[in-house]
Design a protein around this motif. Sequence first.
Motif, short mmCIF file in Angstrom:
data_model
loop_
_atom_site.label_atom_id
_atom_site.label_comp_id
_atom_site.label_asym_id
_atom_site.label_seq_id
_atom_site.Cartn_x
_atom_site.Cartn_y
_atom_site.Cartn_z
N MET A 84 -6.81 -6.97 -0.30
CA MET A 84 -6.57 -5.58 -0.69
C MET A 84 -7.79 -5.07 -1.46
SD MET A 84 -3.51 -5.04 0.45
CE MET A 84 -2.46 -3.91 -0.40
N HIS A 85 -8.14 -3.77 -1.25
CA HIS A 85 -9.29 -3.16 -1.89
C HIS A 85 -8.97 -1.73 -2.32
CE1 HIS A 85 -12.10 -6.36 -0.75
NE2 HIS A 85 -11.40 -6.42 0.36
N ALA A 86 -9.71 -1.24 -3.30
CA ALA A 86 -9.60 0.15 -3.73
C ALA A 86 -10.89 0.86 -3.36
CB ALA A 86 -9.37 0.23 -5.23
N GLU B 54 -5.76 1.81 5.96
CA GLU B 54 -5.98 2.63 4.77
C GLU B 54 -4.77 3.50 4.48
OE1 GLU B 54 -9.08 5.94 3.00
OE2 GLU B 54 -9.17 5.41 5.11
N GLY C 191 -9.14 7.04 -5.26
CA GLY C 191 -7.87 6.35 -5.38
C GLY C 191 -7.28 5.82 -4.09
N ARG C 192 -8.02 5.93 -3.01
CA ARG C 192 -7.51 5.42 -1.74
C ARG C 192 -7.57 3.90 -1.73
NH1 ARG C 192 -10.11 9.65 2.56
NH2 ARG C 192 -8.28 9.31 3.83
N LYS C 193 -6.52 3.30 -1.20
CA LYS C 193 -6.46 1.84 -1.13
C LYS C 193 -6.40 1.42 0.33
CE LYS C 193 -4.59 1.40 -5.61
NZ LYS C 193 -3.67 0.90 -6.54
N PHE C 194 -6.94 0.24 0.59
CA PHE C 194 -6.92 -0.25 1.96
C PHE C 194 -6.82 -1.76 1.99
CE2 PHE C 194 -11.28 0.28 0.64
CZ PHE C 194 -11.95 -0.82 1.12
N ALA C 195 -6.40 -2.26 3.15
CA ALA C 195 -6.28 -3.69 3.37
C ALA C 195 -7.24 -4.09 4.48
CB ALA C 195 -4.85 -4.04 3.77
N LEU D 37 0.88 -1.18 0.00
CA LEU D 37 0.00 0.00 0.00
C LEU D 37 0.91 1.22 0.00
CD1 LEU D 37 -2.73 -0.61 2.75
CD2 LEU D 37 -3.10 -0.40 0.31
#
Length: 179
Positions: A61-63, A87, A67-71, A6
């Motif tokens: 993992m997700h979007a 995040e 454009g923020r990505k998080f696990a 991330l």
Amino acid sequence: MNELLLTAGDRLQLRFARRGDRWEHIVEFRTDGKLAWRLNSIEGTPDNDWPSSPAFQSLAMHAGPEGRKFALLVGMAGASHWSASIEADPAAERIVFDIACRIKQEPKWLGSSYLAWPSDGKESRLVIEPAGPQSTSDISRPVIEVEANQIRICVPHRIDPLPRTVRWKYSIPASPESV
């Protein structure tokens, strides 16, 4: 896949690495292309009912929006169940940790622990900030303890009926100026 990443801007990243039965995480900050500091989560073993850091065996993992990505992570240690949303916020150059543990007995220890590694031997500008309100019925504001190169994010003990869910939040910005 043994490593996932991330990023929160150009200077801050969070790497997940599979170690034994769980996912450890490594937070790294770079300045001028060089590593300024790194935090490694201190993991326990399958025998630890109350490990130094939450025991996470599964990771997805997700979007999100903008454009923020998080696990999203889940796991188990002893009779307790762990979950987290971590995040990466590139606009603020920070990583936000929101962790919960469903406990069935009073914990001997509850929180997150890291080994800190400044790369130049000088005092770094590493900051860990408790996030969320001072105290609510569902979020405990953690206490940050630093001793030598070890950082402990301690969850204050609460007397509530068992079983209960204990939740804590903290963030790691790229530097104090990015707050």
